[in-house]
Design a protein around this motif. Sequence first.
Motif, PDB file in Angstrom:
ATOM      1  N   VAL A  85      27.329 -31.056 -12.237  1.00 42.03           N
ATOM      2  CA  VAL A  85      26.143 -31.633 -11.564  1.00 42.03           C
ATOM      3  C   VAL A  85      26.324 -33.147 -11.414  1.00 42.03           C
ATOM      4  O   VAL A  85      26.039 -33.714 -10.345  1.00 42.03           O
ATOM      5  CB  VAL A  85      24.849 -31.300 -12.333  1.00 42.03           C
ATOM      6  CG1 VAL A  85      23.673 -32.136 -11.817  1.00 42.03           C
ATOM      7  CG2 VAL A  85      24.519 -29.812 -12.221  1.00 42.03           C
ATOM      8  N   ARG A  94      17.374 -33.039 -11.862  1.00 40.13           N
ATOM      9  CA  ARG A  94      16.081 -33.695 -11.621  1.00 40.13           C
ATOM     10  C   ARG A  94      15.797 -34.756 -12.682  1.00 40.13           C
ATOM     11  O   ARG A  94      15.435 -35.886 -12.378  1.00 40.13           O
ATOM     12  CB  ARG A  94      14.989 -32.624 -11.644  1.00 40.13           C
ATOM     13  CG  ARG A  94      13.864 -32.857 -10.688  1.00 40.13           C
ATOM     14  CD  ARG A  94      12.946 -31.661 -10.561  1.00 40.13           C
ATOM     15  NE  ARG A  94      12.741 -30.924 -11.777  1.00 40.13           N
ATOM     16  CZ  ARG A  94      13.127 -29.661 -11.962  1.00 40.13           C
ATOM     17  NH1 ARG A  94      13.731 -28.994 -11.016  1.00 40.13           N
ATOM     18  NH2 ARG A  94      12.920 -29.053 -13.114  1.00 40.13           N
ATOM     19  N   ASN A 100      18.874 -22.819 -13.140  1.00 39.63           N
ATOM     20  CA  ASN A 100      17.704 -23.672 -13.387  1.00 39.63           C
ATOM     21  C   ASN A 100      17.996 -24.769 -14.404  1.00 39.63           C
ATOM     22  O   ASN A 100      17.438 -25.877 -14.291  1.00 39.63           O
ATOM     23  CB  ASN A 100      16.496 -22.827 -13.783  1.00 39.63           C
ATOM     24  CG  ASN A 100      15.810 -22.283 -12.544  1.00 39.63           C
ATOM     25  OD1 ASN A 100      15.182 -23.037 -11.804  1.00 39.63           O
ATOM     26  ND2 ASN A 100      15.988 -20.998 -12.279  1.00 39.63           N
ATOM     27  N   THR A 156      18.426 -33.863  -1.863  1.00 38.64           N
ATOM     28  CA  THR A 156      17.855 -32.565  -2.218  1.00 38.64           C
ATOM     29  C   THR A 156      18.984 -31.622  -2.623  1.00 38.64           C
ATOM     30  O   THR A 156      19.965 -31.467  -1.897  1.00 38.64           O
ATOM     31  CB  THR A 156      17.081 -31.954  -1.023  1.00 38.64           C
ATOM     32  OG1 THR A 156      16.063 -32.867  -0.640  1.00 38.64           O
ATOM     33  CG2 THR A 156      16.434 -30.632  -1.407  1.00 38.64           C
ATOM     34  N   MET A 157      18.803 -31.015  -3.794  1.00 37.52           N
ATOM     35  CA  MET A 157      19.800 -30.074  -4.310  1.00 37.52           C
ATOM     36  C   MET A 157      19.172 -28.688  -4.353  1.00 37.52           C
ATOM     37  O   MET A 157      18.084 -28.514  -4.885  1.00 37.52           O
ATOM     38  CB  MET A 157      20.221 -30.514  -5.710  1.00 37.52           C
ATOM     39  CG  MET A 157      21.347 -29.692  -6.295  1.00 37.52           C
ATOM     40  SD  MET A 157      21.790 -30.268  -7.948  1.00 37.52           S
ATOM     41  CE  MET A 157      22.703 -31.741  -7.573  1.00 37.52           C
ATOM     42  N   GLY A 175      19.533 -24.764  -5.585  1.00 42.64           N
ATOM     43  CA  GLY A 175      20.203 -23.819  -6.489  1.00 42.64           C
ATOM     44  C   GLY A 175      19.923 -22.401  -6.038  1.00 42.64           C
ATOM     45  O   GLY A 175      18.768 -22.050  -5.763  1.00 42.64           O
ATOM     46  N   THR A 217      14.752 -30.919  -6.101  1.00 42.59           N
ATOM     47  CA  THR A 217      15.437 -29.626  -6.250  1.00 42.59           C
ATOM     48  C   THR A 217      14.636 -28.501  -5.608  1.00 42.59           C
ATOM     49  O   THR A 217      13.412 -28.557  -5.536  1.00 42.59           O
ATOM     50  CB  THR A 217      15.686 -29.281  -7.738  1.00 42.59           C
ATOM     51  OG1 THR A 217      14.429 -29.204  -8.409  1.00 42.59           O
ATOM     52  CG2 THR A 217      16.575 -30.302  -8.411  1.00 42.59           C
ATOM     53  N   GLU A 218      15.380 -27.500  -5.173  1.00 45.11           N
ATOM     54  CA  GLU A 218      14.767 -26.262  -4.689  1.00 45.11           C
ATOM     55  C   GLU A 218      15.563 -25.110  -5.291  1.00 45.11           C
ATOM     56  O   GLU A 218      16.759 -25.245  -5.596  1.00 45.11           O
ATOM     57  CB  GLU A 218      14.832 -26.176  -3.156  1.00 45.11           C
ATOM     58  CG  GLU A 218      13.919 -27.153  -2.452  1.00 45.11           C
ATOM     59  CD  GLU A 218      13.605 -26.687  -1.036  1.00 45.11           C
ATOM     60  OE1 GLU A 218      12.684 -25.873  -0.865  1.00 45.11           O
ATOM     61  OE2 GLU A 218      14.314 -27.137  -0.117  1.00 45.11           O
ATOM     62  N   TYR A 219      14.890 -23.966  -5.432  1.00 43.45           N
ATOM     63  CA  TYR A 219      15.538 -22.818  -6.074  1.00 43.45           C
ATOM     64  C   TYR A 219      15.253 -21.545  -5.296  1.00 43.45           C
ATOM     65  O   TYR A 219      14.130 -21.346  -4.826  1.00 43.45           O
ATOM     66  CB  TYR A 219      15.012 -22.662  -7.506  1.00 43.45           C
ATOM     67  CG  TYR A 219      15.574 -21.456  -8.232  1.00 43.45           C
ATOM     68  CD1 TYR A 219      16.926 -21.405  -8.567  1.00 43.45           C
ATOM     69  CD2 TYR A 219      14.772 -20.370  -8.558  1.00 43.45           C
ATOM     70  CE1 TYR A 219      17.454 -20.287  -9.216  1.00 43.45           C
ATOM     71  CE2 TYR A 219      15.293 -19.258  -9.216  1.00 43.45           C
ATOM     72  CZ  TYR A 219      16.638 -19.231  -9.537  1.00 43.45           C
ATOM     73  OH  TYR A 219      17.170 -18.129 -10.173  1.00 43.45           O
ATOM     74  N   LEU A 267      19.530 -27.423 -12.316  1.00 40.48           N
ATOM     75  CA  LEU A 267      18.535 -28.122 -11.489  1.00 40.48           C
ATOM     76  C   LEU A 267      17.650 -29.030 -12.340  1.00 40.48           C
ATOM     77  O   LEU A 267      17.337 -30.164 -11.945  1.00 40.48           O
ATOM     78  CB  LEU A 267      17.679 -27.103 -10.728  1.00 40.48           C
ATOM     79  CG  LEU A 267      18.403 -26.269  -9.663  1.00 40.48           C
ATOM     80  CD1 LEU A 267      17.466 -25.202  -9.106  1.00 40.48           C
ATOM     81  CD2 LEU A 267      18.948 -27.142  -8.536  1.00 40.48           C
ATOM     82  N   ASP A 268      17.251 -28.551 -13.522  1.00 42.18           N
ATOM     83  CA  ASP A 268      16.420 -29.375 -14.418  1.00 42.18           C
ATOM     84  C   ASP A 268      17.170 -30.648 -14.803  1.00 42.18           C
ATOM     85  O   ASP A 268      16.604 -31.747 -14.801  1.00 42.18           O
ATOM     86  CB  ASP A 268      16.070 -28.599 -15.703  1.00 42.18           C
ATOM     87  CG  ASP A 268      15.092 -27.460 -15.438  1.00 42.18           C
ATOM     88  OD1 ASP A 268      14.530 -27.402 -14.327  1.00 42.18           O
ATOM     89  OD2 ASP A 268      14.917 -26.613 -16.339  1.00 42.18           O
TER      90      ASP A 268
END
Length: 205
Positions: free
Chosen positions: A191, A32, A25, A7-8, A10, A39-41, A28-29
Amino acid sequence: MGKTGITMLGISGSPRLKSTHYAVNAALDYARDRHKVETEYFSVQRKTIGFCTHCDYCIRKKQGCILDDAMGELHEMMLRADAWILGSPVYQGQVSGQMKTVLDRCRAVVARDPQAFRNKVGMGICIGGDRSGGQEPSLQSLIDFYLINQMIPVGGGSFGANLGAAVWSRDKGAEGVMADEEGIAAVRRVVDRVVAVTRLLHPSS
Ligand SMILES: Cc1cc2nc3c(=O)[nH]c(=O)nc-3n(C[C@H](O)[C@H](O)[C@H](O)COP(=O)(O)O)c2cc1C
């Protein structure tokens, strides 16, 4: 069912949903899509996050922070994640006050459990309106935070992403970041490295 993948998380330290929001984002995109990580933001935008007042409640009680605000939610996200992206606009050659406040407020988590963040992997994305407006000193501050908290900071290697991702928005928000091809390439390189290092630490994920 237990957790299987990486799990990453941001975090954007900008009070706006513009260039930092976009860059974090985008990272994160990419994580993923390319690496199949969860991912979580979290953005500080419109969140109430008070300054650390050095009351030492966290040190005395070892039950977290006395302040009851949006950091509670963020602390939980931080603990859940295997890897973090700290993204900040550059303000006066440094990370934003909002980002610094987030970092200061992490003292309460580590006071409760000194190992809380140990061996989580971290990277930085710093976005300036100027091409050389303080992105590197800001990235260094994020690296120092990771080191102080027993995390593992990573950059993207030489030739483009040395200390992390330095992005140039030209003060044009998301549009400026999109136009900064080198900045976006740096984000992706860092990343890639974060995922590689996190997988070394969690071989079954
Ligand atoms: C208070 C303040 C200070 C700033 N200082 C700098 C600076 O030192 N260097 C720089 O390159 N840009 C500076 N900027 C510009 C922002 O870093 C830039 O516009 C960034 O893309 C804003 O991120 P955001 O769109 O996510 O809010 C500053 C902006 C503000 C509001």
